[in-house]
Design a protein around this motif. Structure first.
Motif, PDB file in Angstrom:
ATOM      1  N   GLN A 192       0.841  -1.204   0.000  1.00 50.11           N
ATOM      2  CA  GLN A 192       0.000   0.000   0.000  1.00 50.11           C
ATOM      3  C   GLN A 192       0.872   1.248   0.000  1.00 50.11           C
ATOM      4  OE1 GLN A 192      -2.770   0.141   3.286  1.00 50.11           O
ATOM      5  NE2 GLN A 192      -3.442   2.191   2.787  1.00 50.11           N
ATOM      6  N   ARG A 195       2.233   2.003  -3.456  1.00 52.04           N
ATOM      7  CA  ARG A 195       1.246   2.508  -4.416  1.00 52.04           C
ATOM      8  C   ARG A 195       0.687   3.880  -4.034  1.00 52.04           C
ATOM      9  NH1 ARG A 195      -0.849  -2.753  -3.359  1.00 52.04           N
ATOM     10  NH2 ARG A 195      -2.457  -1.734  -2.143  1.00 52.04           N
ATOM     11  N   SER A 196       0.808   4.252  -2.793  1.00 49.82           N
ATOM     12  CA  SER A 196       0.147   5.440  -2.269  1.00 49.82           C
ATOM     13  C   SER A 196       1.050   6.665  -2.322  1.00 49.82           C
ATOM     14  CB  SER A 196      -0.259   5.173  -0.817  1.00 49.82           C
ATOM     15  OG  SER A 196      -0.793   6.326  -0.239  1.00 49.82           O
ATOM     16  N   THR A 197       0.417   7.821  -2.407  1.00 47.08           N
ATOM     17  CA  THR A 197       1.168   9.064  -2.269  1.00 47.08           C
ATOM     18  C   THR A 197       0.992   9.637  -0.866  1.00 47.08           C
ATOM     19  OG1 THR A 197      -0.713  10.302  -3.137  1.00 47.08           O
ATOM     20  CG2 THR A 197       1.008   9.648  -4.703  1.00 47.08           C
ATOM     21  N   VAL A 203       0.264   5.706   5.269  1.00 43.74           N
ATOM     22  CA  VAL A 203      -0.398   4.428   5.518  1.00 43.74           C
ATOM     23  C   VAL A 203      -0.792   4.410   6.990  1.00 43.74           C
ATOM     24  CG1 VAL A 203      -0.094   1.922   5.540  1.00 43.74           C
ATOM     25  CG2 VAL A 203       0.934   3.284   3.717  1.00 43.74           C
ATOM     26  N   GLN A 226       7.165   5.895   3.793  1.00 40.01           N
ATOM     27  CA  GLN A 226       7.960   5.947   2.563  1.00 40.01           C
ATOM     28  C   GLN A 226       9.227   6.767   2.774  1.00 40.01           C
ATOM     29  OE1 GLN A 226       5.426   7.885  -0.276  1.00 40.01           O
ATOM     30  NE2 GLN A 226       4.385   5.990  -0.840  1.00 40.01           N
TER      31      GLN A 226
END
Length: 177
Positions: free
Chosen positions: A64, A67-69, A72, A91
């Motif tokens: 996740q 894929r995410s900006t 989480v 990230q």
């Protein structure tokens, strides 16, 4: 930590062994840390040999994050088992905003209960809950449980999959000790 130049440099110039050593040295930066992992995107797998293990739930969070900006949400894994823990994933991006790494932090669930136990509640009861398999698990709680038969106030806790559930008596107050 994910935005610090020295963390970014560790991902830009390190191999897996160096990242493991860096994670071990950085882990002490987090109170109540069980295990900090510095992971290369797409280069991780289930690991049941560590405590806490890197589970399928963690892999889902890591994917996740890839894929995410956005952030989480933190969540509890392995609730009710000796290995239960809180997982946070962040990230690590380089100066060009490219994803180059992931921080996977496991914290002791006891830490959350310790925080809750530090509250002195007069005439109230609080739980922190996480939805799992169609039910709500109370992951931390404090106060007088007898108020649970009353209507509860429920609010989400930002950055997590948790809800704060609050039951008040006739005149409730909260103070930190």
């Amino acid at each position: 930590m994910a935005q610090k130049p020295e963390t970014i440099a560790k991902f830009e110039h390190a191999d897996t062994d160096n990242l493991d050593a860096a994670a071990e040295s950085l882990q002490s930066s987090f109170a109540h840390a069980k295990l900090l992992r510095l992971l290369v995107p797409g280069h991780y797998e289930v690991d049941s040999t560590t405590n806490p293990p890197l589970s399928y739930a963690s892999l889902d969070m890591l994917r996740q994050a890839e894929r995410s900006t956005g952030p989480v949400s933190a969540e509890v894994h392995m609730f009710g088992k000796p290995e239960q823990h809180i997982v946070m994933v962040q990230q690590v991006n380089n100066k060009g905003s490219e994803l180059i790494g992931l921080l996977h932090l496991s914290l002791s669930l006891d830490y959350l209960q310790q925080i809750m136990s530090g509250l002195t509640l007069d005439n109230a009861y609080i739980e922190i809950r996480q939805a799992a398999s169609g039910r709500e698990l109370a992951i931390a709680k404090t106060g007088n449980e007898s108020f649970q038969d009353r209507a509860a106030l429920v609010t989400g806790i930002n950055g997590t999959r948790w809800n704060l559930v609050y039951w008040a008596g006739s005149s409730a107050s909260i103070s930190e000790t």
